[in-house]
Every structure is written in structure tokens, then in C-alpha cells.
Design an enzyme around this catalytic site. Sequence first.
Site, PDB file in Angstrom:
ATOM      1  N   GLY A  24       0.796  -1.215   0.000  1.00 30.06           N
ATOM      2  CA  GLY A  24       0.000   0.000   0.000  1.00 30.06           C
ATOM      3  C   GLY A  24       0.830   1.266   0.000  1.00 30.06           C
ATOM      4  O   GLY A  24       0.309   2.366  -0.163  1.00 30.06           O
ATOM      5  N   GLY A  25       2.133   1.128   0.157  1.00 28.25           N
ATOM      6  CA  GLY A  25       3.011   2.295   0.165  1.00 28.25           C
ATOM      7  C   GLY A  25       3.314   2.784  -1.239  1.00 28.25           C
ATOM      8  O   GLY A  25       2.906   2.180  -2.228  1.00 28.25           O
ATOM      9  N   GLU A  50      -4.853   0.145   6.731  1.00 25.43           N
ATOM     10  CA  GLU A  50      -6.135  -0.085   6.062  1.00 25.43           C
ATOM     11  C   GLU A  50      -6.353   0.948   4.950  1.00 25.43           C
ATOM     12  O   GLU A  50      -6.778   0.602   3.845  1.00 25.43           O
ATOM     13  CB  GLU A  50      -7.280  -0.009   7.075  1.00 25.43           C
ATOM     14  CG  GLU A  50      -8.645  -0.205   6.433  1.00 25.43           C
ATOM     15  CD  GLU A  50      -9.789   0.110   7.373  1.00 25.43           C
ATOM     16  OE1 GLU A  50     -10.889  -0.393   7.131  1.00 25.43           O
ATOM     17  OE2 GLU A  50      -9.589   0.886   8.334  1.00 25.43           O
ATOM     18  N   SER A  79       0.425  -6.896   9.559  1.00 22.56           N
ATOM     19  CA  SER A  79       1.766  -6.375   9.805  1.00 22.56           C
ATOM     20  C   SER A  79       2.789  -7.468   9.526  1.00 22.56           C
ATOM     21  O   SER A  79       2.530  -8.650   9.807  1.00 22.56           O
ATOM     22  CB  SER A  79       1.893  -5.926  11.268  1.00 22.56           C
ATOM     23  OG  SER A  79       3.250  -5.729  11.612  1.00 22.56           O
ATOM     24  N   ALA A 101       8.728  -4.795   0.517  1.00 23.97           N
ATOM     25  CA  ALA A 101       8.822  -3.337   0.507  1.00 23.97           C
ATOM     26  C   ALA A 101       8.345  -2.729   1.829  1.00 23.97           C
ATOM     27  O   ALA A 101       8.454  -1.521   2.024  1.00 23.97           O
ATOM     28  CB  ALA A 101       8.010  -2.760  -0.657  1.00 23.97           C
ATOM     29  N   LYS A 105       9.823   4.398   6.590  1.00 25.18           N
ATOM     30  CA  LYS A 105      10.863   5.064   5.808  1.00 25.18           C
ATOM     31  C   LYS A 105      10.981   6.561   6.068  1.00 25.18           C
ATOM     32  O   LYS A 105      11.895   7.199   5.586  1.00 25.18           O
ATOM     33  CB  LYS A 105      10.591   4.854   4.305  1.00 25.18           C
ATOM     34  CG  LYS A 105      10.555   3.400   3.894  1.00 25.18           C
ATOM     35  CD  LYS A 105      10.193   3.267   2.425  1.00 25.18           C
ATOM     36  CE  LYS A 105      10.061   1.840   1.996  1.00 25.18           C
ATOM     37  NZ  LYS A 105       8.717   1.323   2.095  1.00 25.18           N
ATOM     38  N   SER A 144      15.384  -1.855  -0.542  1.00 22.02           N
ATOM     39  CA  SER A 144      16.133  -1.092   0.438  1.00 22.02           C
ATOM     40  C   SER A 144      16.308   0.346  -0.040  1.00 22.02           C
ATOM     41  O   SER A 144      15.573   0.813  -0.918  1.00 22.02           O
ATOM     42  CB  SER A 144      17.488  -1.768   0.702  1.00 22.02           C
ATOM     43  OG  SER A 144      18.114  -1.189   1.834  1.00 22.02           O
ATOM     44  N   LYS A 147      20.087   5.100   1.751  1.00 22.23           N
ATOM     45  CA  LYS A 147      20.441   5.542   3.107  1.00 22.23           C
ATOM     46  C   LYS A 147      21.063   4.416   3.935  1.00 22.23           C
ATOM     47  O   LYS A 147      21.558   4.653   5.032  1.00 22.23           O
ATOM     48  CB  LYS A 147      19.214   6.115   3.809  1.00 22.23           C
ATOM     49  CG  LYS A 147      18.767   7.431   3.201  1.00 22.23           C
ATOM     50  CD  LYS A 147      17.509   7.950   3.885  1.00 22.23           C
ATOM     51  CE  LYS A 147      17.034   9.242   3.264  1.00 22.23           C
ATOM     52  NZ  LYS A 147      16.591   9.120   1.884  1.00 22.23           N
ATOM     53  N   ASN A 185      16.559   8.130  -2.683  1.00 26.30           N
ATOM     54  CA  ASN A 185      15.546   9.029  -2.163  1.00 26.30           C
ATOM     55  C   ASN A 185      14.389   8.287  -1.496  1.00 26.30           C
ATOM     56  O   ASN A 185      13.244   8.667  -1.596  1.00 26.30           O
ATOM     57  CB  ASN A 185      15.008   9.956  -3.262  1.00 26.30           C
ATOM     58  CG  ASN A 185      14.444  11.226  -2.666  1.00 26.30           C
ATOM     59  OD1 ASN A 185      14.806  11.611  -1.550  1.00 26.30           O
ATOM     60  ND2 ASN A 185      13.555  11.856  -3.386  1.00 26.30           N
TER      61      ASN A 185
END
Length: 186
Positions: A24-25, A50, A79, A101, A105, A144, A147, A185
Site C-alpha cells: 500500500g506504500g 487499512e 503487519s 517493501a 521510511k 532497500s 540511506k 531518495n
Amino acid sequence: AQAPLQKLIDRNIAGKTVLVTGGGGSIGGELCRQILSAKPEKLIVLDCSEYNLYQVEQDLNELSSSKRLKFDLEFVLCSVRDRIGMCNVFEDNGIDVVYHAAAFKHVPLVEMNPLVSFDNNVLGTKLVCELAVEFKVPSFTLISTDKAVNPTNFMGVTKRLAEMLCQAFDDKQDITKFSIVRFGNV
């Protein structure tokens, strides 16, 4: 920049059951949209939010309908730290490919919430790795971040530890192939 090689994408996705954690990200959702066009047998989109899961569900259902794609699409609210929930996902689906993923972040929020972030980014990755090996998943890719290179913040540290876990799992067995890709980024 060179376009992706379709035969490599097809080999890893076409006709396969694919799990995207953190689907969902922003990165996970885009991965899901790209995976759709490679015609998996089944796409399992997993997220702990959700709202995010609902948004990507709307997007993917519309996209698959507009392209007349035929495959199973499943959305799981869970989760990556939920051992029972994650075990059920692996047990019920015969997963061929994992794109991991799922991660916290947002650097300032991770800095303010280091223990929760460690729990999600490191221990969540460890659990998904364990299950991938236990259920003999052929391919696992960790998403990943740049960073993780000589990390200067806690988010980078947690992602570097996640990478090291994947490397250790890859070294200890020959069934699941662990790969890591770093996005800039992120």
C-alpha cells in the site's frame, strides 16, 4: 536509462504467485502496478495500513479491469511482525516470489520512534525471510534504500540491518534466492 528486459520480468512474475509486503506504500504500490502488466497468476498485496491498502485496492482493481487482466488479486491487512498472520499468508498461497517493501521510511518519524521502527524494519524483515525459507519460496527481493550505505540516521541503520539479514539468509541455504535492490531518495 535502458528499459527493463521483458523476458527477465516474465521469468520472475508471469504465471507466478507474487507477494508484495508494504504493497500500500508508494514503492510497494508502484511495484504492484508494474507486476500486474507481467501477468502473475496471483498477486497478494499486504499492508498494515487499512487506508493505504484500500487505496491500492481501488487502483489495482481499476487497472486490471481496464486492461482486462485475468488473475487472482488478494489484499491482506497484516503487519510483517504478525507471525500468525504472515504464516497464514505463506501457508495458504504457495508463494513463488516475495517483494519485501514493507518498512517505516520517513526519517524524522523513524528517529522519533526508534524501537517501533527497529521492530518493523529489522524484526519484520527477519520474520518474512524465515517464512520465505520455511515455505521454500524461490525468490525474495528486499527493497532497500541508498540511506543504508554508511547510515547517518536510524532509518538507514534499520535498512542496513535488514540487508544484512537477507545476506545471512542467502548464505545459509540454497532454496530461496535473496536479492537486494536499493532505491535512491527512499
